[in-house]
Design a protein around this motif. Structure first.
Motif, PDB file in Angstrom:
ATOM      1  N   ALA A   1       0.834  -1.201   0.000  1.00 36.49           N
ATOM      2  CA  ALA A   1       0.000   0.000   0.000  1.00 36.49           C
ATOM      3  C   ALA A   1       0.872   1.255   0.000  1.00 36.49           C
ATOM      4  CB  ALA A   1      -0.932  -0.005   1.206  1.00 36.49           C
ATOM      5  N   LEU A   2       1.896   1.260   0.848  1.00 42.77           N
ATOM      6  CA  LEU A   2       2.799   2.406   0.900  1.00 42.77           C
ATOM      7  C   LEU A   2       3.525   2.574  -0.427  1.00 42.77           C
ATOM      8  CD1 LEU A   2       4.101   4.678   2.522  1.00 42.77           C
ATOM      9  CD2 LEU A   2       5.788   3.031   3.332  1.00 42.77           C
ATOM     10  N   ALA A   3       3.970   1.486  -1.024  1.00 41.68           N
ATOM     11  CA  ALA A   3       4.689   1.570  -2.298  1.00 41.68           C
ATOM     12  C   ALA A   3       3.819   2.190  -3.388  1.00 41.68           C
ATOM     13  CB  ALA A   3       5.157   0.181  -2.724  1.00 41.68           C
ATOM     14  N   LEU A   4       2.525   1.855  -3.395  1.00 41.38           N
ATOM     15  CA  LEU A   4       1.620   2.433  -4.387  1.00 41.38           C
ATOM     16  C   LEU A   4       1.517   3.944  -4.223  1.00 41.38           C
ATOM     17  CD1 LEU A   4      -1.192  -0.269  -4.339  1.00 41.38           C
ATOM     18  CD2 LEU A   4       0.280   0.292  -6.284  1.00 41.38           C
ATOM     19  N   MET A   5       1.466   4.413  -2.977  1.00 38.52           N
ATOM     20  CA  MET A   5       1.390   5.851  -2.764  1.00 38.52           C
ATOM     21  C   MET A   5       2.710   6.526  -3.122  1.00 38.52           C
ATOM     22  SD  MET A   5      -0.029   8.642  -2.150  1.00 38.52           S
ATOM     23  CE  MET A   5      -1.644   7.908  -1.920  1.00 38.52           C
ATOM     24  N   LEU A   6       3.817   5.929  -2.743  1.00 35.95           N
ATOM     25  CA  LEU A   6       5.114   6.542  -3.053  1.00 35.95           C
ATOM     26  C   LEU A   6       5.333   6.641  -4.554  1.00 35.95           C
ATOM     27  CD1 LEU A   6       7.480   4.956  -0.353  1.00 35.95           C
ATOM     28  CD2 LEU A   6       6.273   7.151  -0.310  1.00 35.95           C
ATOM     29  N   ALA A   7       4.767   5.716  -5.309  1.00 35.69           N
ATOM     30  CA  ALA A   7       4.888   5.768  -6.768  1.00 35.69           C
ATOM     31  C   ALA A   7       4.180   6.978  -7.354  1.00 35.69           C
ATOM     32  CB  ALA A   7       4.325   4.491  -7.386  1.00 35.69           C
ATOM     33  N   GLU A   8       3.235   7.540  -6.592  1.00 25.98           N
ATOM     34  CA  GLU A   8       2.525   8.736  -7.042  1.00 25.98           C
ATOM     35  C   GLU A   8       3.307  10.020  -6.777  1.00 25.98           C
ATOM     36  OE1 GLU A   8      -0.406   8.916  -8.660  1.00 25.98           O
ATOM     37  OE2 GLU A   8      -0.457   6.721  -8.733  1.00 25.98           O
ATOM     38  N   LYS A   9       4.470   9.896  -6.131  1.00 28.42           N
ATOM     39  CA  LYS A   9       5.350  11.048  -5.858  1.00 28.42           C
ATOM     40  C   LYS A   9       4.664  12.094  -4.983  1.00 28.42           C
ATOM     41  CE  LYS A   9       8.397   9.174  -8.574  1.00 28.42           C
ATOM     42  NZ  LYS A   9       9.575   8.471  -8.002  1.00 28.42           N
ATOM     43  N   ARG A  10       3.832  11.628  -4.068  1.00 27.46           N
ATOM     44  CA  ARG A  10       3.179  12.517  -3.118  1.00 27.46           C
ATOM     45  C   ARG A  10       3.810  12.337  -1.743  1.00 27.46           C
ATOM     46  NH1 ARG A  10      -2.582  13.905  -4.366  1.00 27.46           N
ATOM     47  NH2 ARG A  10      -2.879  13.500  -6.582  1.00 27.46           N
ATOM     48  N   ALA A  11       3.827  13.411  -0.967  1.00 32.62           N
ATOM     49  CA  ALA A  11       4.332  13.291   0.403  1.00 32.62           C
ATOM     50  C   ALA A  11       3.404  12.368   1.173  1.00 32.62           C
ATOM     51  CB  ALA A  11       4.396  14.662   1.064  1.00 32.62           C
ATOM     52  N   PRO A  12       3.915  11.285   1.739  1.00 32.43           N
ATOM     53  CA  PRO A  12       3.043  10.342   2.426  1.00 32.43           C
ATOM     54  C   PRO A  12       2.442  10.909   3.704  1.00 32.43           C
ATOM     55  CG  PRO A  12       5.351   9.679   2.630  1.00 32.43           C
ATOM     56  CD  PRO A  12       5.314  10.821   1.687  1.00 32.43           C
ATOM     57  N   ARG A  13       1.141  10.736   3.827  1.00 32.12           N
ATOM     58  CA  ARG A  13       0.410  11.080   5.046  1.00 32.12           C
ATOM     59  C   ARG A  13      -0.374   9.841   5.444  1.00 32.12           C
ATOM     60  NH1 ARG A  13       0.109  16.293   6.690  1.00 32.12           N
ATOM     61  NH2 ARG A  13      -1.936  15.969   7.675  1.00 32.12           N
ATOM     62  N   VAL A  14       0.093   9.205   6.493  1.00 35.08           N
ATOM     63  CA  VAL A  14      -0.335   7.856   6.844  1.00 35.08           C
ATOM     64  C   VAL A  14      -1.226   7.876   8.078  1.00 35.08           C
ATOM     65  CG1 VAL A  14       0.463   5.551   7.528  1.00 35.08           C
ATOM     66  CG2 VAL A  14       1.817   6.910   5.890  1.00 35.08           C
ATOM     67  N   LEU A  15      -2.329   7.116   8.011  1.00 34.41           N
ATOM     68  CA  LEU A  15      -3.143   6.819   9.180  1.00 34.41           C
ATOM     69  C   LEU A  15      -2.953   5.342   9.471  1.00 34.41           C
ATOM     70  CD1 LEU A  15      -6.835   7.875   9.805  1.00 34.41           C
ATOM     71  CD2 LEU A  15      -6.014   5.592  10.381  1.00 34.41           C
ATOM     72  N   SER A  16      -2.398   5.043  10.637  1.00 33.70           N
ATOM     73  CA  SER A  16      -2.110   3.667  11.020  1.00 33.70           C
ATOM     74  C   SER A  16      -2.950   3.283  12.233  1.00 33.70           C
ATOM     75  CB  SER A  16      -0.621   3.508  11.362  1.00 33.70           C
ATOM     76  OG  SER A  16      -0.316   2.183  11.738  1.00 33.70           O
ATOM     77  N   LEU A  17      -3.781   2.260  12.045  1.00 32.40           N
ATOM     78  CA  LEU A  17      -4.659   1.784  13.114  1.00 32.40           C
ATOM     79  C   LEU A  17      -4.441   0.281  13.265  1.00 32.40           C
ATOM     80  CD1 LEU A  17      -7.106   2.056  15.047  1.00 32.40           C
ATOM     81  CD2 LEU A  17      -8.565   1.615  13.062  1.00 32.40           C
ATOM     82  N   GLY A  18      -3.814  -0.200  14.342  1.00 33.70           N
ATOM     83  CA  GLY A  18      -3.267   0.541  15.435  1.00 33.70           C
ATOM     84  C   GLY A  18      -1.764   0.276  15.530  1.00 33.70           C
ATOM     85  N   LEU A  19      -1.144   0.921  16.476  1.00 33.36           N
ATOM     86  CA  LEU A  19       0.310   0.851  16.647  1.00 33.36           C
ATOM     87  C   LEU A  19       0.797  -0.566  16.958  1.00 33.36           C
ATOM     88  CD1 LEU A  19       3.121   2.207  17.126  1.00 33.36           C
ATOM     89  CD2 LEU A  19       2.389   2.519  19.515  1.00 33.36           C
ATOM     90  N   GLY A  20       0.203  -1.214  17.945  1.00 31.33           N
ATOM     91  CA  GLY A  20       0.668  -2.547  18.332  1.00 31.33           C
ATOM     92  C   GLY A  20       2.133  -2.526  18.740  1.00 31.33           C
ATOM     93  N   LEU A  21       2.944  -3.362  18.109  1.00 34.27           N
ATOM     94  CA  LEU A  21       4.394  -3.386  18.356  1.00 34.27           C
ATOM     95  C   LEU A  21       5.154  -2.449  17.439  1.00 34.27           C
ATOM     96  CD1 LEU A  21       4.943  -7.211  18.905  1.00 34.27           C
ATOM     97  CD2 LEU A  21       4.873  -5.409  20.640  1.00 34.27           C
ATOM     98  N   GLY A  22       4.444  -1.723  16.592  1.00 39.41           N
ATOM     99  CA  GLY A  22       5.088  -0.720  15.752  1.00 39.41           C
ATOM    100  C   GLY A  22       5.582  -1.225  14.413  1.00 39.41           C
TER     101      GLY A  22
END
Length: 248
Positions: free
Chosen positions: A49-70
Motif C-alpha cells: 500500500a505504501l509503495a503504491l502511494m510513493l509511486a505517485e510522488k506525493r508526500a506520504p500522510r499515513v493513518l495507522s490503526l493501530g500501533l501494536g508493536l510498531g
C-alpha cells in the motif's frame, strides 16, 4: 524477559518475529498477527500500500490503526529512509497506553523501566530488530529515525480511534490494522469508517487491511474507493486493497 501485564501474552511467529495476544475479561484471546509471521504479514499487506502511494510522488500522510508493536510504523520509516523521503506524516492510533509507552521507551533507549513496561518494550525491540534486517536499515539508524520523527511530530502516537482523530486530514495511506470484529466490533462498522474516518482522507488515497468483510467493502466503496482483489496472508481467503483518486 520480565513479566508481561496479566492480560498480554507473548508469541514468536513462524518467521521469527514476535507478536502479542490480548485476553478480554470474558476469556477470549486474540493475537495481534498471523502465527505464520507477524512481520511477513505486515510487509505483505501494508508495504505494498505504501509503495503504491510513493509511486505517485506525493508526500506520504499515513493513518495507522493501530500501533501494536510498531511494525507498520517502523516499516514506513525504514522505507522513507531508503527512499530519502523527509516530508512525511504518520498518525498512529493505539488504545492501550502500555503499547504507546513501550514504543516511545524503545525509541528513546529508556532504561530502568517498571517491570511490565520493560517487558513490552523488550518485545518492541525484538520487532524493530526484525524490521531492521528485513528492510536493510541499520537498527541504530532505525531507532534514531523513530526518535527524531516522534520529537518533531512527523510521527504522532494518538489514543483510541476514532475518538482521537481531531486535526487529522489529507490522509493518503491507510493501514487499517485494527483488531477483528470479535475483539472490537465498533471499528468495523460502516458508519465509523464512512463518517469518522472518511473526512480525514485525501482525494487520492490507498487503503489496506488484512480483513475482507461486506461492511468494509460497502464503506470503502461509499468513500469512492475501488476494490482490487488480493489474496489473504498464508491461507486467509482474502485481504483488502482499495484505491481512489488517480491511483491505478
Amino acid at each position: 524477559m520480565q513479566s508481561l501485564p496479566a492480560n498480554i501474552r507473548f508469541f514468536t511467529t513462524a518467521d521469527g518475529s514476535p507478536t502479542l495476544a490480548f485476553a478480554r475479561e470474558d476469556g477470549y484471546v486474540e493475537k495481534m498477527h498471523h502465527s505464520g509471521g507477524a512481520l511477513s504479514e505486515s510487509l505483505y499487506i501494508y508495504q505494498q500500500a505504501l509503495a503504491l502511494m510513493l509511486a505517485e510522488k506525493r508526500a506520504p500522510r499515513v493513518l495507522s490503526l493501530g500501533l501494536g508493536l510498531g511494525y507498520n510504523e517502523l516499516i514506513s520509516l525504514a522505507e522513507f529512509e531508503r527512499s530519502q523521503i523527509k516530508d512525511f506524516k504518520i498518525y498512529s492510533f493505539e488504545a492501550l497506553p502500555v503499547l504507546r509507552d513501550a514504543f516511545r521507551a524503545w525509541a528513546a533507549s529508556t532504561t530502568h523501566l517498571p517491570d511490565e513496561l520493560g517487558a513490552v518494550t523488550a518485545v518492541v525491540a525484538q520487532a524493530a530488530a526484525q524490521v531492521s534486517r528485513a528492510m536493510s536499515v541499520d537498527l541504530s539508524r532505525l531507532r534514531e529515525l523513530t526518535a527524531a520523527a516522534l520529537n518533531d511530530h512527523r510521527l504522532e502516537l494518538r489514543g483510541a480511534f476514532p475518538d482521537d482523530l481531531a486535526g487529522v486530514d489529507k490522509i493518503n495511506t491507510v493501514y487499517y490494522d485494527a483488531y477483528s470484529k470479535k475483539m472490537d466490533a465498533g471499528l468495523w462498522l460502516e458508519e465509523v469508517i464512512i463518517s469518522r474516518m472518511g473526512p480525514s482522507l485525501d482525494e487520492c488515497c490507498v487503503l489496506a487491511t488484512y480483513a475482507a468483510t461486506g461492511a468494509l467493502n460497502r464503506a470503502v466503496k461509499a468513500l469512492g474507493f475501488r476494490l482490487f482483489p488480493k489474496a489473504g496472508f498464508q491461507g486467509k481467503r482474502q485481504s483488502t486493497l482499495a484505491l481512489k483518486g488517480i491511483l491505478n
